[in-house]
Design a protein around this motif. Sequence first.
Motif, PDB file in Angstrom:
ATOM      1  N   LEU A 227      -8.384   7.207   3.645  1.00 32.33           N
ATOM      2  CA  LEU A 227      -9.548   6.587   3.002  1.00 32.33           C
ATOM      3  C   LEU A 227     -10.055   7.384   1.816  1.00 32.33           C
ATOM      4  O   LEU A 227     -10.361   6.840   0.760  1.00 32.33           O
ATOM      5  N   GLU A 228     -10.183   8.683   1.998  1.00 34.60           N
ATOM      6  CA  GLU A 228     -10.808   9.505   0.958  1.00 34.60           C
ATOM      7  C   GLU A 228      -9.957   9.585  -0.302  1.00 34.60           C
ATOM      8  O   GLU A 228     -10.467   9.949  -1.368  1.00 34.60           O
ATOM      9  N   ASN A 229      -8.671   9.265  -0.204  1.00 32.19           N
ATOM     10  CA  ASN A 229      -7.802   9.316  -1.379  1.00 32.19           C
ATOM     11  C   ASN A 229      -7.576   7.949  -2.008  1.00 32.19           C
ATOM     12  O   ASN A 229      -6.721   7.797  -2.876  1.00 32.19           O
ATOM     13  N   SER A 230      -8.350   6.952  -1.550  1.00 28.64           N
ATOM     14  CA  SER A 230      -8.343   5.639  -2.183  1.00 28.64           C
ATOM     15  C   SER A 230      -9.617   5.493  -3.003  1.00 28.64           C
ATOM     16  O   SER A 230     -10.672   5.999  -2.623  1.00 28.64           O
ATOM     17  N   ASP A 231      -9.530   4.810  -4.134  1.00 25.95           N
ATOM     18  CA  ASP A 231     -10.712   4.590  -4.961  1.00 25.95           C
ATOM     19  C   ASP A 231     -11.566   3.450  -4.427  1.00 25.95           C
ATOM     20  O   ASP A 231     -12.761   3.381  -4.709  1.00 25.95           O
TER      21      ASP A 231
ATOM     22  N   ASN B  93       0.824  -1.218   0.000  1.00 26.18           N
ATOM     23  CA  ASN B  93       0.000   0.000   0.000  1.00 26.18           C
ATOM     24  C   ASN B  93       0.855   1.263   0.000  1.00 26.18           C
ATOM     25  O   ASN B  93       0.526   2.251  -0.670  1.00 26.18           O
ATOM     26  N   SER B  94       1.945   1.252   0.760  1.00 21.34           N
ATOM     27  CA  SER B  94       2.757   2.460   0.911  1.00 21.34           C
ATOM     28  C   SER B  94       3.428   2.893  -0.381  1.00 21.34           C
ATOM     29  O   SER B  94       3.790   4.064  -0.530  1.00 21.34           O
ATOM     30  N   HIS B  95       3.612   1.983  -1.326  1.00 18.55           N
ATOM     31  CA  HIS B  95       4.205   2.348  -2.613  1.00 18.55           C
ATOM     32  C   HIS B  95       3.161   2.818  -3.623  1.00 18.55           C
ATOM     33  O   HIS B  95       3.518   3.377  -4.662  1.00 18.55           O
ATOM     34  N   LEU B  96       1.881   2.554  -3.347  1.00 21.26           N
ATOM     35  CA  LEU B  96       0.832   2.829  -4.331  1.00 21.26           C
ATOM     36  C   LEU B  96      -0.118   3.932  -3.915  1.00 21.26           C
ATOM     37  O   LEU B  96      -0.868   4.447  -4.747  1.00 21.26           O
ATOM     38  N   GLN B  97      -0.123   4.317  -2.658  1.00 22.84           N
ATOM     39  CA  GLN B  97      -1.055   5.326  -2.166  1.00 22.84           C
ATOM     40  C   GLN B  97      -0.756   6.700  -2.764  1.00 22.84           C
ATOM     41  O   GLN B  97       0.336   6.949  -3.270  1.00 22.84           O
ATOM     42  N   ARG B  98      -1.744   7.572  -2.686  1.00 23.57           N
ATOM     43  CA  ARG B  98      -1.591   8.906  -3.265  1.00 23.57           C
ATOM     44  C   ARG B  98      -0.963   9.897  -2.281  1.00 23.57           C
ATOM     45  O   ARG B  98      -0.537  10.976  -2.675  1.00 23.57           O
ATOM     46  N   GLU B  99      -0.920   9.553  -1.006  1.00 24.31           N
ATOM     47  CA  GLU B  99      -0.328  10.439  -0.014  1.00 24.31           C
ATOM     48  C   GLU B  99       1.165  10.160   0.112  1.00 24.31           C
ATOM     49  O   GLU B  99       1.679   9.185  -0.426  1.00 24.31           O
ATOM     50  N   LYS B 100       1.836  11.010   0.860  1.00 20.90           N
ATOM     51  CA  LYS B 100       3.236  10.734   1.164  1.00 20.90           C
ATOM     52  C   LYS B 100       3.325   9.466   1.996  1.00 20.90           C
ATOM     53  O   LYS B 100       2.475   9.187   2.840  1.00 20.90           O
TER      54      LYS B 100
END
Length: 400
Positions: free
Chosen positions: A385-389, A282-289
């Motif tokens: 959560l809000e930045n995951s599809d 998840n940490s490599h694919l998320q939209r946040e830092k």
Amino acid sequence: MATDIKDAVRAVDAAAVMGLLPVRPRLLALGEPTHGEDALLGLRNELFRQFVEQEGYRTIAIESDCLMGLVVDDYVTSGTGTLDEAVERGFSHAWGSLAANRELVRWMRAHNEGRPASERVRFAGFDGPLEISGAASPRQALTALHGYLSTGVDADLLPCSAEALDRLLGADDRWTDPAAMTDPARSVGRSAEAGRLRLLADELVALLDAQTPHLITATGRDDWDRARLYGRTATGLLRYHYGMADTSPARMARLCASRDMMMAHNLLAVAARGPALVHAHNSHLQREKSTMRMWQGPVEWWSAGALVSALLGAEYAFVATALGTIRHQGVDTPAPDTVEGVLYALPEDRCVIDAPRLAAALGGTRLGRRVSPWFGYAPLDPAHLENSDGLVFVKDVPQS
């Protein structure tokens, strides 16, 4: 609130995942919060088969060495080598030993048998040739790029000879010394030879770009694409080794950022080839830092997913995975005031969840981040959560 959450829940399949998205993404990223669990990899395999058969996806890209991945791709597309050789030599991080990865390779080869090239599925590693303990020598990537150009362009255009490259590279164990990860003085990344190699790598990549029309005609698109991978990897590794010799407090943040930048460049190349399922932490694919606590203290950097999402927009989608228990790793029933705890109360053993809708259903409910008893597991940050599809939830992960 419970009713609203149940309305956001679907059975796990490709159709449910695609139903969360406004368009079919070019890169559909499926994250995981821990590595090495065959149950999660089996779910990935199941979804990939569905995306291939129902949605026209043709590539799977995983968090594994991009150069080693070529061994798997050659096997699944053309039958080069054997299944045993592909899983032994085609995965980094010892992931070839996992039963689900072996089954993925076996299925891909069987799927491709007798099909035209346009219908074959492809495999890609998109990580750099890196481990937490250090980085590979740039020899393989640099010499492969030089060799490709040597057969395709006039020798006078080459910035150096193969012998000159070999002299500058020296012994590979100079580059792979594990002590260099914690002691910058042990790194050769800022030596005179490494500096010269960075310039030569840049010149070789520039020559590859400048000769693109001729090289694609002469060698074919696939060989040219592979040469570009060699170029990205050579320059990325040399940049990473330069960072390993850094003595500043920002050293580890720069190294993490360099790794994810290599990942992002590889993912953009995969996206150029067509729709792909991407699987990684998840940490490599998320939209946040992304953040991590290391021996030097906490570090943060922009993930590969954040970099790619900024460029591809809606053509990049991220579906995180959250877990209830991994009891064989000491991860027991989650507290009810965490995202995992809320989902654990649902009757489903595994499900797909509309993440923005879940976030809306939770409203002002203040949820904490689950405390992990095990370094290898990263709980979901409720703020993300809000930045995951979407979200895949697996209630209990059995021991493999």
